[in-house]
Design an enzyme around this catalytic site. Structure first.
Site, PDB file in Angstrom:
ATOM      1  CG  ASN A 104      -0.389  -0.073   2.501  1.00 18.71           C
ATOM      2  OD1 ASN A 104       0.511  -0.864   2.726  1.00 18.71           O
ATOM      3  ND2 ASN A 104      -0.825   0.765   3.407  1.00 18.71           N
ATOM      4  N   GLY A 151       2.976  -5.467   7.313  1.00 23.12           N
ATOM      5  CA  GLY A 151       1.968  -6.204   6.547  1.00 23.12           C
ATOM      6  C   GLY A 151       0.845  -6.654   7.448  1.00 23.12           C
ATOM      7  CB  CYS A 175      -1.588   0.611   8.437  1.00 21.78           C
ATOM      8  SG  CYS A 175      -0.385   1.941   8.418  1.00 21.78           S
ATOM      9  CD  GLU A 192      -5.948  -3.950   8.400  1.00 22.85           C
ATOM     10  OE1 GLU A 192      -5.491  -5.092   8.223  1.00 22.85           O
ATOM     11  OE2 GLU A 192      -5.243  -2.927   8.363  1.00 22.85           O
ATOM     12  CD  GLU A 196       5.570  -0.469  12.711  1.00 21.98           C
ATOM     13  OE1 GLU A 196       4.464   0.070  12.835  1.00 21.98           O
ATOM     14  OE2 GLU A 196       6.471  -0.372  13.560  1.00 21.98           O
ATOM     15  CG  LEU A 197       1.662  -6.754  12.698  1.00 22.01           C
ATOM     16  CD1 LEU A 197       1.343  -7.828  13.726  1.00 22.01           C
ATOM     17  CD2 LEU A 197       2.303  -7.369  11.470  1.00 22.01           C
TER      18      LEU A 197
HETATM   19  P1  NAP Z   1       0.578  -9.045   3.501  1.00 21.12           P
HETATM   20  O1  NAP Z   1      -0.260  -9.864   2.627  1.00 21.12           O
HETATM   21  O2  NAP Z   1       0.722  -9.432   4.927  1.00 21.12           O
HETATM   22  O3  NAP Z   1       2.027  -8.974   2.787  1.00 21.12           O
HETATM   23  C1  NAP Z   1       3.061  -8.173   3.303  1.00 21.12           C
HETATM   24  C2  NAP Z   1       4.395  -8.742   2.859  1.00 21.12           C
HETATM   25  O4  NAP Z   1       4.606  -9.994   3.510  1.00 21.12           O
HETATM   26  C3  NAP Z   1       4.475  -9.026   1.349  1.00 21.12           C
HETATM   27  O5  NAP Z   1       5.752  -8.739   0.889  1.00 21.12           O
HETATM   28  C4  NAP Z   1       4.208 -10.530   1.316  1.00 21.12           C
HETATM   29  O6  NAP Z   1       4.703 -11.159   0.158  1.00 21.12           O
HETATM   30  C5  NAP Z   1       4.966 -10.979   2.542  1.00 21.12           C
HETATM   31  N1  NAP Z   1       4.592 -12.296   3.042  1.00 21.12           N
HETATM   32  C6  NAP Z   1       3.387 -12.899   2.998  1.00 21.12           C
HETATM   33  N2  NAP Z   1       3.463 -14.119   3.590  1.00 21.12           N
HETATM   34  C7  NAP Z   1       4.742 -14.267   4.015  1.00 21.12           C
HETATM   35  C8  NAP Z   1       5.443 -15.299   4.688  1.00 21.12           C
HETATM   36  N3  NAP Z   1       4.851 -16.431   5.074  1.00 21.12           N
HETATM   37  N4  NAP Z   1       6.767 -15.130   4.955  1.00 21.12           N
HETATM   38  C9  NAP Z   1       7.395 -13.984   4.588  1.00 21.12           C
HETATM   39  N5  NAP Z   1       6.774 -12.975   3.927  1.00 21.12           N
HETATM   40  C10 NAP Z   1       5.464 -13.103   3.663  1.00 21.12           C
HETATM   41  O7  NAP Z   1       0.081  -7.518   3.517  1.00 21.12           O
HETATM   42  P2  NAP Z   1      -0.402  -6.612   2.305  1.00 21.12           P
HETATM   43  O8  NAP Z   1      -1.731  -7.095   1.818  1.00 21.12           O
HETATM   44  O9  NAP Z   1       0.694  -6.397   1.328  1.00 21.12           O
HETATM   45  O10 NAP Z   1      -0.597  -5.215   3.078  1.00 21.12           O
HETATM   46  C11 NAP Z   1      -1.729  -4.906   3.806  1.00 21.12           C
HETATM   47  C12 NAP Z   1      -1.532  -5.110   5.302  1.00 21.12           C
HETATM   48  O11 NAP Z   1      -0.382  -4.393   5.753  1.00 21.12           O
HETATM   49  C13 NAP Z   1      -2.694  -4.536   6.093  1.00 21.12           C
HETATM   50  O12 NAP Z   1      -3.031  -5.410   7.133  1.00 21.12           O
HETATM   51  C14 NAP Z   1      -2.148  -3.233   6.638  1.00 21.12           C
HETATM   52  O13 NAP Z   1      -2.782  -2.734   7.788  1.00 21.12           O
HETATM   53  C15 NAP Z   1      -0.730  -3.613   6.902  1.00 21.12           C
HETATM   54  N6  NAP Z   1       0.104  -2.397   6.965  1.00 21.12           N
HETATM   55  C16 NAP Z   1       0.551  -1.992   8.186  1.00 21.12           C
HETATM   56  C17 NAP Z   1       1.298  -0.821   8.286  1.00 21.12           C
HETATM   57  C18 NAP Z   1       1.825  -0.347   9.609  1.00 21.12           C
HETATM   58  O14 NAP Z   1       2.738   0.469   9.588  1.00 21.12           O
HETATM   59  N7  NAP Z   1       1.310  -0.807  10.738  1.00 21.12           N
HETATM   60  C19 NAP Z   1       1.569  -0.078   7.143  1.00 21.12           C
HETATM   61  C20 NAP Z   1       1.071  -0.530   5.912  1.00 21.12           C
HETATM   62  C21 NAP Z   1       0.340  -1.693   5.839  1.00 21.12           C
HETATM   63  P3  NAP Z   1       3.720 -11.443  -1.107  1.00 21.12           P
HETATM   64  O15 NAP Z   1       3.289 -10.117  -1.575  1.00 21.12           O
HETATM   65  O16 NAP Z   1       4.608 -12.169  -2.028  1.00 21.12           O
HETATM   66  O17 NAP Z   1       2.586 -12.278  -0.569  1.00 21.12           O
END
Ligand code: NAP
Length: 483
Positions: A156, A232, A286, A380, A252-253
């Site tokens: 994002n 993520g 997020c 969420e 950072e979730l």
């Molecule tokens: P995501 O699906 O959790 O993916 C995040 C990253 O993790 C991607 O690079 C993904 O790779 C990788 N990943 C997934 N499974 C993994 C595993 N088993 N081992 C290692 N890496 C793995 O999140 P998203 O859909 O991209 O982003 C949305 C989420 O991020 C939301 O929940 C949002 O709230 C959160 N977020 C939090 C913050 C904060 O600062 N708190 C900021 C921004 C976003 P792939 O893409 O290859 O699956």
């Protein structure tokens, strides 16, 4: 007209490398293939980490002035090609071009702050003579880089959230291996281009592309990875924590952020900030506003004003200067919005505004009367849907705000300082914004959440702190020290 498909390469150990296997990157608003990107294997990831560790051990100390120069030059490079960076974010991701430009400017700041903070990496003297028998000792502690950092980033904010890991890691003197989101790898690769042009030492920055599920374990379980800095979702975060073993974790979730509006608030300001907080980046933020609790005397007025301002938002082509809200990152996400709204409506919720899907687009949507058992209330959403609910007073608003498993940031609008402080002390979150929505951040502030929203704090200085370790030095003198 057929769009040219970019043949991208990974940035690994100072070189641009292809792989036999590739995956495609799509523009979410029309599903056009925009790039073919190398798919790293587990074995390749292991090799990259081995080499990064070797680079770390072979440069016994990377001088601070060189780190500062690399960071400054990288920031200057991004500034020079600002529009190219913005176009890439808006092309592969779901931000509008206006939002993407804002992210590029933030990225430049994040990297410049990292350069400044590199200068401030300091230890402290220790008064050993506070313990009886230690009168003739003196000493201090240093902060040392910890070693190779694994940076795993979401879709994002595909540039600035990568910079939030790369900038501090390099400022502290650590090599960093980045694994960007599979749907948005191009912005991270462009960031690597800036650092390559800036002269980052070989092995200190690598961007490996590929699926988290396939290469994630090889990345996070490698013994030379000394810290995992992950941003993520909770699901991926939990899997990473399980596989990581005894390593430092920065997490950072997700969140489900509340905003409280009391009757003495400036309603125009509250509406303006909360509409922006709910719908910027099509709600894929997020810090996005999800639940708004409004004191009952002003609930009807606030809800009408909020729905009216939401109606004015222009949904459409991301690259247009006039668009306020772009698509979701994939059509399946827009389908999920539709399902969750249908579920809430079947339980008694009412749609005041929006509620319509068109491909990957979902209209900015305002719901009222949402039962607390509906997913849109307690999960969420990460999309353009917001809930408004009346409350008796600030105490009830705080109870409602706290009743979900997330706690990243919250906002409260009020002119009453006692009520503001009540919220500051009783909300279970990592940050409270008074007279603003939950969606406020500067890149230097400590940033992170409690409960399922995370572990530790990001923000350049906080990250540098976590990416270094202290080493204590104690001198035993022949004469007492404290004379
Ligand atoms: P995501 O699906 O959790 O993916 C995040 C990253 O993790 C991607 O690079 C993904 O790779 C990788 N990943 C997934 N499974 C993994 C595993 N088993 N081992 C290692 N890496 C793995 O999140 P998203 O859909 O991209 O982003 C949305 C989420 O991020 C939301 O929940 C949002 O709230 C959160 N977020 C939090 C913050 C904060 O600062 N708190 C900021 C921004 C976003 P792939 O893409 O290859 O699956």
């Amino acid at each position: 007209m057929q769009t040219k498909v970019l043949s991208a390469k990974m940035y690994v150990l100072g070189e641009w490398i292809g792989q036999e296997e590739t995956f495609d990157v799509f523009d979410p608003q029309n599903n056009e293939i925009i790039a073919r990107v190398p798919k790293a294997s587990k074995e390749y990831v292991t090799h990259v980490i081995d080499q990064a560790a070797e680079a770390f051990y072979s440069i016994s100390s990377w001088p601070t002035h060189e780190r500062i120069q690399v960071l400054k030059k990288a920031a200057d490079y991004i500034e020079e090609y600002h529009e190219r960076y913005a176009y890439t974010i808006a092309r592969e991701g779901s931000k509008t071009i206006t939002e993407a430009r804002g992210e590029v400017s933030r990225t430049i700041q994040t990297i410049r702050i990292s350069a400044e903070e590199a200068r401030r990496l300091k230890g402290e003297t220790i008064n050993f003579d506070q313990m009886e028998g230690s009168e003739n000792r003196t000493g201090y502690y240093f902060r040392f880089p910890i070693g190779v950092i694994a940076a795993i980033t979401p879709f994002n904010d595909p540039l600035n959230l990568v910079a939030h890991k790369v900038g501090p890691a390099l400022a502290a003197g650590n090599p960093v291996v980045v694994k960007p989101a599979t749907v948005t790898p191009l912005s991270a690769l462009l960031l690597a281009e800036a650092f390559d042009q800036a002269g980052v030492p070989r092995g200190f920055l690598s961007v490996v592309t590929g699926s988290g599920r396939e290469i994630g374990d090889a990345l996070v379980s490698h013994p030379e990875i000394k810290m995992i800095s992950f941003t993520g979702g909770v699901g991926a975060g939990d899997k990473i924590a399980e596989k990581a073993g005894r390593k430092k974790l920065g997490m950072e979730l997700g969140s489900n952020s509340p905003v409280i509006v009391l009757q003495d608030a400036d309603l125009h300001e509250a509406v303006k900030a909360s509409v922006s907080g709910a719908f910027s980046a099509a709600g894929q933020n997020c810090l996005g506003v999800q639940r708004i609790f409004v004191e009952k005397n002003v609930y009807d007025e606030f809800t009408n004003m909020f729905a009216e301002r939401t109606r004015e938002l222009q949904v459409g082509d991301k690259q247009s200067e006039w668009t306020d809200v772009g698509p979701l990152i994939e059509e399946k996400e827009a389908l999920r919005m539709e399902e969750w709204v249908e579920e809430a409506v079947s339980m008694g919720a009412k749609v005041v505004q929006g509620g319509k899907r068109n491909g990957a687009f979902y209209d900015p949507t305002v719901l009222i009367d949402v039962p607390h058992e509906a997913k849109v209330y307690y999960e969420e959403i990460f999309g353009p849907i917001v809930l408004i609910e009346p409350v008796e007073d600030v105490q009830e608003a705080v109870i409602r705000s706290n009743e979900v498993d997330y706690g990243l940031q919250a906002g409260i609008f009020t002119a009453n300082i006692d009520h503001a402080f009540y919220a500051v002390h009783h909300l279970h979150v990592g940050g409270v914004m008074v007279n603003d929505s939950s969606d406020y951040r500067i890149d230097e502030m400590p940033f992170g959440g409690v409960k399922q929203s995370g572990l530790g704090r990001e923000g350049v200085a906080s990250s540098i702190h976590d990416m270094t370790e202290t080493r204590v030095v104690a001198f035993k003198l022949t004469q007492p020290w404290s004379i």
